[in-house]
Structures are given as C-alpha cells and as structure tokens.
Motif scaffolding. Structure first.
Motif, short mmCIF file in Angstrom:
data_model
loop_
_atom_site.label_atom_id
_atom_site.label_comp_id
_atom_site.label_asym_id
_atom_site.label_seq_id
_atom_site.Cartn_x
_atom_site.Cartn_y
_atom_site.Cartn_z
N GLN A 188 4.24 -0.73 6.23
CA GLN A 188 4.60 -0.57 5.32
C GLN A 188 5.59 -1.94 4.91
OE1 GLN A 188 7.54 2.35 3.95
NE2 GLN A 188 7.72 1.22 1.74
N ALA A 248 5.28 2.60 8.31
CA ALA A 248 5.64 3.21 6.92
C ALA A 248 5.77 4.97 7.43
CB ALA A 248 4.06 3.64 5.99
N LYS A 299 0.94 -0.96 0.04
CA LYS A 299 0.07 -0.09 -0.28
C LYS A 299 0.73 0.98 0.06
CE LYS A 299 -3.69 -2.31 0.52
NZ LYS A 299 -3.17 -3.89 0.32
N TYR A 300 1.95 1.08 0.51
CA TYR A 300 3.36 2.12 0.38
C TYR A 300 3.92 2.48 -0.75
CZ TYR A 300 0.99 2.87 4.74
OH TYR A 300 -0.06 2.33 5.94
N ASP A 301 4.07 1.25 -1.28
CA ASP A 301 5.44 1.85 -2.62
C ASP A 301 4.81 0.82 -4.07
OD1 ASP A 301 7.32 0.95 -3.82
OD2 ASP A 301 8.94 0.84 -2.45
#
Length: 323
Positions: A250, A322, A203-205
């Motif tokens: 993350q 994250a 969801k973060y990268d």
C-alpha cells in the motif's frame, strides 16, 4: 543486479512500458526514433522467460509513440498515443497494421489509459492540446472532450476504484480529479509549483494519489484534505518522468527520472522513505510499471534503447503489505 533481464532495440527510444493484465510474461513498450523529436514510432510487444526477453511482435507508426495501455477485456488489444495527435488500436494477432486510428487531438497524445473498474470499457487520452478525451472503442468518435487545464497534459489515469473517475496532471502545475458523468473536474489541486509529468492512484485507497514533477519531488495527496500533501519525497536530481504505486504494498511507490535513475519509496515511513536507488540506465528513464502477477517485479524503459525487468533488492526484503 542479479536476475535483471535486458532487451535492446537499436534506434528506438523507450517512452512507456506496461505489463499485460492477462499474461504475466508479456509486456508492451511504446518507442520513438530520434528521441521522439522526429521520425516514426514502434510498439514493441515483448515476452519474458527464464532465458531473458524476446520480441513477440512489433508494430510501426509514422510518428513517435509516447504511451501505451493494454485492453482490460481483450488480451490481444493495445492502444498507443502518438505525436501526430492520434490513437492507434492494435491487435497482436493481426500484424498488418492498426485495427483503428482515432484522430481528434491537434497535438501530441502523451497519455492513454484503459478503464480498470470493469463497469465501463473506456479509454482516456491526454494531449498537449490541453484537452482530455474519453473514448468508447466501439465508436469512431470520442464520447466527450474535457477542458480546464491551462497547460499541456502529460498524464491521465483512471481510478481503479470509482467508475467514471480519473485524474490528470499538467504543465500548469495542477492535479485534477474528474467525473466523466458531469464532464467537469471536481477537484483542482495546485500540487506543485512546476510542471507535473505523472500521477497515479493508490491501489488500496481510493482517496490517495501520487504526483511527480519537474521540481524533482513526489507528493502524496489525500483527496479528503488537499491543503497539503500527506507525504513529500525529495531525492531525484532531475524531473520525475513517471510514478507508480505498487499493486502489492500500500505505501510503496516507484519513480523514474531524467536523472537516469529508478527509485523506490515507502511514503508511509516515519523515518527514511527512500528504500533504494537503481542506476542501471545511461539515459532518461521514461517508462515504468509493476507486474500485477509477480510480487515486486518492475519493468522500465529508457532513451538508452533498453527495456529492463528486475526485482529490486530493497523490495524483496520489504515486508509491509496492505491491510
């Protein structure tokens, strides 16, 4: 586990579960009779409260249901994928039957997913007929059919970052990344020497994806360099049925397996990546999701006819977030 809530649905075996993107207390579970081998299917819409989990509504279909996804733009609408090759669109405010049935696949629909970028309003379906279809539910026919996998397709997941981009995992051992505009896969990764049953995006990268396979391992991939995984997570003793990235941390991943367990991982750990193993089911665990609204809350479902909601103790103490 303290605080665990359980819902039991006799003679219905859970295949997939997803928490509503609109309501933190509402979730949907796709189930089948007779372990999905024969019989009908039921979509269960459940509501959790302090007291436990109650039935909000149930919707029957004449074949097993293998996956479910909530609409990202209408809080009452869901889509399921069935063993007869069809997709059903349901409205929780209309219990009379599906709003629409889309039948183009020739074998089981094992994966459905609603686009998350809000730029488009599309649904993906992946089937054992080795095809992926993209649907606009305003139309009665699919927008396109994508082919390339040489085995059955178990998982299709939209990128939460890039419009028109999605990943798929197949029995042919490959992870593919697709571009809807070109109708072609822009990456083909021989991710496992075994059937891959699940994949999910970080969801973060936008470049990080996890796969889970019949070889009992999870592998984390960076799409900028796919010669080898950036992390490999062994530990399950049977095939991994579903993998999910945490929406709050993350490097946290959850996985569930035919070994009856759910496991939590920190794939960024330099030491021991396994955070915890949960053994609260007595059959295959097939469905798994994180609550987008409640940090570290997890929901799962299994062939033992139960849906469980809980906060794993290993995540309650996990402070890495994250950047």
């Amino acid at each position: 586990m303290a605080g665990m809530k359980t819902f039991r649905s006799p003679s219905r075996h859970g295949y997939a579960v997803e928490i509503s993107p609109f309501f933190p207390t509402r979730l949907a579970c796709a189930t089948s009779q007779y372990y999905g081998i024969a019989g009908c299917g039921t979509l269960l819409v459940l509501e959790q409260s302090e007291a436990g989990i109650s039935l909000f509504g149930s919707f029957d279909w004449n074949d097993g249901l293998f996956d479910v996804t909530w609409s990202e733009n209408n809080e009452h609408v869901l889509v399921t994928g069935a063993g007869d090759g069809s997709l059903q669109i349901w409205d929780t405010a209309n219990p009379q039957g599906p709003l629409q049935v889309l039948k183009e696949h020739t074998q089981e629909v094992y994966s459905v997913d609603w686009s998350q970028t809000r730029v488009e309003n599309l649904v993906l379906s992946g089937s054992w007929d080795r095809t992926i279809k993209v649907w606009d539910l305003e139309r009665s026919q699919s927008l396109c059919t994508l082919q390339g996998h040489e085995g059955v397709i178990y998982s299709t997941v939209w990128s939460p970052h890039v419009p028109g981009c999605f990943a798929s995992a197949s029995g042919d051992g490959t992870l593919r990344v697709w571009d809807v505009k070109t109708g072609m896969s822009r990456l083909v990764i021989p991710a496992h020497k075994a059937e891959i049953l699940s994949c999910d995006w970080c969801k973060y990268d936008q470049n990080v994806i996890v796969t889970g396979a019949v070889d009992c391992s999870l592998r984390v991939w960076d799409l900028r360099n796919v010669r080898q995984p950036v992390s490999e997570l062994p530990g399950h003793s049977y095939a991994i049925r579903r993998v999910k990235f945490s929406p709050f941390n993350q490097t946290v991943i959850a996985s569930c397996s035919y070994d009856f367990t759910v496991r939590l991982w920190d794939w960024g750990s330099k030491g021991q990546p396994l955070l915890g193993t949960l053994e609260h089911h007595t059959e295959f665990v097939c469905g798994l999701d994180f609550n987008l609204h409640v940090p570290n809350q997890v929901v799962d479902c299994a062939w033992d006819e139960t849906v469980k909601i809980y906060t794993p103790p290993c995540l309650a103490a996990f402070q890495h977030v994250a950047p």
